[in-house]
Design a protein around this motif. Structure first.
Motif, PDB file in Angstrom:
ATOM      1  N   ILE A  27      22.286 -14.738 -14.598  1.00 32.08           N
ATOM      2  CA  ILE A  27      20.889 -14.726 -15.015  1.00 32.08           C
ATOM      3  C   ILE A  27      20.798 -14.053 -16.378  1.00 32.08           C
ATOM      4  CG2 ILE A  27      18.568 -13.867 -14.466  1.00 32.08           C
ATOM      5  CD1 ILE A  27      19.225 -14.207 -11.530  1.00 32.08           C
ATOM      6  N   VAL A  28      20.106 -14.702 -17.292  1.00 31.61           N
ATOM      7  CA  VAL A  28      19.999 -14.159 -18.643  1.00 31.61           C
ATOM      8  C   VAL A  28      18.591 -13.613 -18.835  1.00 31.61           C
ATOM      9  CG1 VAL A  28      20.414 -14.592 -21.071  1.00 31.61           C
ATOM     10  CG2 VAL A  28      21.612 -15.946 -19.339  1.00 31.61           C
ATOM     11  N   GLY A  29      18.497 -12.296 -18.942  1.00 31.95           N
ATOM     12  CA  GLY A  29      17.197 -11.644 -19.125  1.00 31.95           C
ATOM     13  C   GLY A  29      16.720 -10.992 -17.838  1.00 31.95           C
ATOM     14  N   GLY A  59      12.003  -6.256 -19.091  1.00 28.28           N
ATOM     15  CA  GLY A  59      11.332  -7.226 -19.953  1.00 28.28           C
ATOM     16  C   GLY A  59       9.946  -6.781 -20.369  1.00 28.28           C
ATOM     17  N   GLY A  60       8.986  -7.696 -20.245  1.00 28.52           N
ATOM     18  CA  GLY A  60       7.637  -7.463 -20.757  1.00 28.52           C
ATOM     19  C   GLY A  60       6.725  -6.705 -19.813  1.00 28.52           C
ATOM     20  N   VAL A  61       7.269  -6.139 -18.734  1.00 26.03           N
ATOM     21  CA  VAL A  61       6.384  -5.440 -17.790  1.00 26.03           C
ATOM     22  C   VAL A  61       6.007  -4.038 -18.295  1.00 26.03           C
ATOM     23  CG1 VAL A  61       6.135  -4.545 -15.437  1.00 26.03           C
ATOM     24  CG2 VAL A  61       7.315  -6.710 -15.820  1.00 26.03           C
ATOM     25  N   GLY A 164      16.136 -16.691 -18.184  1.00 26.05           N
ATOM     26  CA  GLY A 164      14.957 -15.854 -17.919  1.00 26.05           C
ATOM     27  C   GLY A 164      14.643 -15.035 -19.158  1.00 26.05           C
ATOM     28  N   THR A 165      14.860 -15.649 -20.337  1.00 30.61           N
ATOM     29  CA  THR A 165      14.756 -14.883 -21.596  1.00 30.61           C
ATOM     30  C   THR A 165      13.323 -14.774 -22.114  1.00 30.61           C
ATOM     31  OG1 THR A 165      15.183 -16.799 -23.005  1.00 30.61           O
ATOM     32  CG2 THR A 165      17.113 -15.523 -22.309  1.00 30.61           C
ATOM     33  N   GLY A 166      12.357 -15.265 -21.335  1.00 26.38           N
ATOM     34  CA  GLY A 166      10.963 -15.104 -21.747  1.00 26.38           C
ATOM     35  C   GLY A 166      10.560 -16.091 -22.836  1.00 26.38           C
ATOM     36  N   HIS A 167       9.616 -15.655 -23.669  1.00 21.51           N
ATOM     37  CA  HIS A 167       8.997 -16.571 -24.655  1.00 21.51           C
ATOM     38  C   HIS A 167       9.986 -17.406 -25.480  1.00 21.51           C
ATOM     39  CE1 HIS A 167       4.841 -15.089 -23.999  1.00 21.51           C
ATOM     40  NE2 HIS A 167       5.463 -13.965 -23.688  1.00 21.51           N
ATOM     41  N   ARG A 231       0.559 -19.605 -22.679  1.00 26.25           N
ATOM     42  CA  ARG A 231       0.867 -18.181 -22.496  1.00 26.25           C
ATOM     43  C   ARG A 231      -0.296 -17.526 -21.759  1.00 26.25           C
ATOM     44  NH1 ARG A 231       0.621 -14.418 -27.762  1.00 26.25           N
ATOM     45  NH2 ARG A 231       1.482 -13.066 -26.160  1.00 26.25           N
ATOM     46  N   MET A 232      -0.057 -16.324 -21.210  1.00 28.06           N
ATOM     47  CA  MET A 232      -1.129 -15.761 -20.380  1.00 28.06           C
ATOM     48  C   MET A 232      -1.272 -14.256 -20.448  1.00 28.06           C
ATOM     49  SD  MET A 232       1.388 -16.385 -17.479  1.00 28.06           S
ATOM     50  CE  MET A 232       1.806 -17.622 -18.580  1.00 28.06           C
ATOM     51  N   GLY A 233      -0.442 -13.543 -21.216  1.00 27.45           N
ATOM     52  CA  GLY A 233      -0.648 -12.106 -21.359  1.00 27.45           C
ATOM     53  C   GLY A 233      -0.319 -11.326 -20.099  1.00 27.45           C
ATOM     54  N   GLY A 238       2.288 -15.366 -11.826  1.00 22.25           N
ATOM     55  CA  GLY A 238       3.091 -16.559 -12.109  1.00 22.25           C
ATOM     56  C   GLY A 238       4.563 -16.220 -12.282  1.00 22.25           C
ATOM     57  N   MET A 239       4.850 -15.077 -12.911  1.00 21.39           N
ATOM     58  CA  MET A 239       6.251 -14.671 -13.127  1.00 21.39           C
ATOM     59  C   MET A 239       6.926 -14.377 -11.783  1.00 21.39           C
ATOM     60  SD  MET A 239       6.416 -14.858 -16.314  1.00 21.39           S
ATOM     61  CE  MET A 239       4.934 -15.630 -16.913  1.00 21.39           C
ATOM     62  N   PHE A 240       6.176 -13.684 -10.905  1.00 21.52           N
ATOM     63  CA  PHE A 240       6.743 -13.346  -9.591  1.00 21.52           C
ATOM     64  C   PHE A 240       7.053 -14.629  -8.807  1.00 21.52           C
ATOM     65  CE2 PHE A 240       5.638  -8.693  -8.520  1.00 21.52           C
ATOM     66  CZ  PHE A 240       5.655  -8.301  -9.846  1.00 21.52           C
TER      67      PHE A 240
HETATM   68  O1  48F Z   1       9.954 -11.776 -21.386  1.00 23.11           O
HETATM   69  P1  48F Z   1      10.424 -11.269 -20.075  1.00 23.11           P
HETATM   70  O2  48F Z   1       9.654 -10.194 -19.431  1.00 23.11           O
HETATM   71  O3  48F Z   1      10.644 -12.526 -19.096  1.00 23.11           O
HETATM   72  P2  48F Z   1       9.724 -13.285 -18.024  1.00 23.11           P
HETATM   73  O4  48F Z   1      10.316 -13.071 -16.684  1.00 23.11           O
HETATM   74  O5  48F Z   1       8.320 -12.538 -18.049  1.00 23.11           O
HETATM   75  C1  48F Z   1       7.388 -12.732 -19.081  1.00 23.11           C
HETATM   76  C2  48F Z   1       6.422 -11.575 -19.059  1.00 23.11           C
HETATM   77  O6  48F Z   1       7.072 -10.350 -19.217  1.00 23.11           O
HETATM   78  C3  48F Z   1       5.345 -11.651 -20.142  1.00 23.11           C
HETATM   79  C4  48F Z   1       4.275 -12.608 -19.833  1.00 23.11           C
HETATM   80  C5  48F Z   1       3.551 -12.445 -18.517  1.00 23.11           C
HETATM   81  O7  48F Z   1       2.369 -13.052 -18.578  1.00 23.11           O
HETATM   82  O8  48F Z   1       3.982 -13.450 -20.621  1.00 23.11           O
HETATM   83  O9  48F Z   1       5.928 -11.929 -21.402  1.00 23.11           O
HETATM   84  O10 48F Z   1       9.544 -14.665 -18.516  1.00 23.11           O
HETATM   85  O11 48F Z   1      11.915 -10.747 -20.206  1.00 23.11           O
HETATM   86  C6  48F Z   1      12.909 -11.489 -20.846  1.00 23.11           C
HETATM   87  C7  48F Z   1      14.130 -10.592 -21.008  1.00 23.11           C
HETATM   88  O12 48F Z   1      15.194 -11.352 -21.528  1.00 23.11           O
HETATM   89  C8  48F Z   1      15.928 -10.550 -22.447  1.00 23.11           C
HETATM   90  C9  48F Z   1      14.847  -9.723 -23.141  1.00 23.11           C
HETATM   91  O13 48F Z   1      15.378  -8.551 -23.724  1.00 23.11           O
HETATM   92  C10 48F Z   1      13.890  -9.437 -21.999  1.00 23.11           C
HETATM   93  O14 48F Z   1      14.177  -8.216 -21.354  1.00 23.11           O
HETATM   94  N1  48F Z   1      16.676 -11.461 -23.330  1.00 23.11           N
HETATM   95  C11 48F Z   1      16.150 -12.327 -24.246  1.00 23.11           C
HETATM   96  N2  48F Z   1      17.128 -13.015 -24.832  1.00 23.11           N
HETATM   97  C12 48F Z   1      18.303 -12.589 -24.289  1.00 23.11           C
HETATM   98  C13 48F Z   1      18.020 -11.592 -23.330  1.00 23.11           C
HETATM   99  C14 48F Z   1      19.683 -12.931 -24.480  1.00 23.11           C
HETATM  100  N3  48F Z   1      20.062 -13.869 -25.358  1.00 23.11           N
HETATM  101  N4  48F Z   1      20.622 -12.281 -23.749  1.00 23.11           N
HETATM  102  C15 48F Z   1      20.268 -11.326 -22.858  1.00 23.11           C
HETATM  103  N5  48F Z   1      18.973 -10.970 -22.641  1.00 23.11           N
END
Ligand code: 48F
Length: 256
Positions: A27-29, A59-61, A164-167, A231-233, A238-240
């Motif tokens: 899992i990445v992220g 992450g973004g929590v 799972g790297t988010g945005h 996006r939703m802030g 949704g993430m859970f």
């Molecule tokens: O963005 P992030 O929290 O992922 P998510 O599960 O959740 C999104 C919410 O936090 C928020 C939101 C809710 O409404 O919009 O943004 O989609 O966490 C992504 C994690 O991935 C890591 C980064 O540091 C973060 O902790 N990450 C990103 N790119 C890499 C990475 C990479 N190339 N290698 C390892 N980690």
């Protein structure tokens, strides 16, 4: 004494790393969707490693909304909060609030105690592929890549890789642009995240959570970026649910 302490750390770290060279799921992220997926998969008996580029998983929590460290979740997420023993306050309008630090730490603890190994400060910089299938991740220390040191990476092989790297949906982008593969999206390419629309973003996150290529899955905001979701802030239901859903999809594929 000093020599012993260093030796203990080196020995136990390398035992952990060596045992994670091949995993069921990489899992990445370590954001909320990745952490929840990881715990589900580990509970189902799979060997799971998370690679997180930052020092602190979560992450973004952590930062809540605009650094006000509270997050909002829909009331239907309460059973998941209970599963992690996360406390919450009801708003009376269909939502609950929770302390962002409590949520982050509970999700991390939940994953690690289910058997997930989290490698922090490790950046995934590429995918490994064989026979039209993603089969692992290419890793390096994040400080190495930030300082642009010319150091070759190592590889972790796996049956499934979760972006799972988010945005930025880093792995899905790499798969599309560098490996040139056709993704299972409406255009075959990364659709790009749309602007803020909370209700729509929350529901589309779950719908967009899917397998995008053999061996390659996306959850959370990475799924929305891949599939063109909104996006939703700082609302996190949704993430859970995305984490739970992707774990089920991966299990179906790798059990068979
Ligand atoms: O963005 P992030 O929290 O992922 P998510 O599960 O959740 C999104 C919410 O936090 C928020 C939101 C809710 O409404 O919009 O943004 O989609 O966490 C992504 C994690 O991935 C890591 C980064 O540091 C973060 O902790 N990450 C990103 N790119 C890499 C990475 C990479 N190339 N290698 C390892 N980690």
């Amino acid at each position: 004494m000093e020599e012993k302490i260093s030796k203990f750390i080196i020995q136990s770290f390398f035992a952990k790393l060596e045992d994670s060279l091949t995993v069921d799921v990489a899992i990445v992220g370590a954001g909320p969707s990745g952490l929840i997926a990881a715990k589900e998969l580990a509970k189902a008996g799979k060997k799971v490693a998370i690679f997180e580029s930052k020092l602190a998983p979560g992450g973004g929590v952590w930062g809540g909304g605009m650094l006000f460290n509270e997050i909002v979740l829909q009331e239907n997420i309460i059973p998941i909060l209970d599963e992690y023993a996360i406390r919450y306050k009801t708003t009376g309008e269909g939502y609950v609030t929770a302390d962002a630090v409590e949520v982050s730490s509970a999700l991390i603890y939940g994953a690690v105690h289910a058997g997930v190994r989290i490698f922090n400060a490790v950046r995934v910089e590429d995918l490994a592929m064989r026979d039209e299938r993603v089969c692992g991740v290419v890793i390096n220390w994040n400080p190495v890549s930030r300082l642009e040191m010319h150091v070759d990476p190592l590889v972790i092989t796996s049956r499934a890789v979760l972006d799972g790297t988010g945005h930025p949906s880093e792995l899905i982008n790499l798969a599309s642009k560098k490996a040139g593969i056709t993704l299972d999206t409406p255009t075959g390419k990364v659709m790009g995240e749309k602007p803020m629309w909370m209700e729509n973003g929350e529901s589309s996150t779950v719908i967009n959570t899917k397998r995008l290529y053999p061996g390659l899955y996306a959850s959370g905001m990475a799924a929305n970026n891949a599939m063109g979701g909104f996006r939703m802030g700082p609302i996190f239901g949704g993430m859970f649910l995305s984490g739970k859903k992707v774990a089920g999809l991966i299990l179906e594929d790798i059990q068979g």
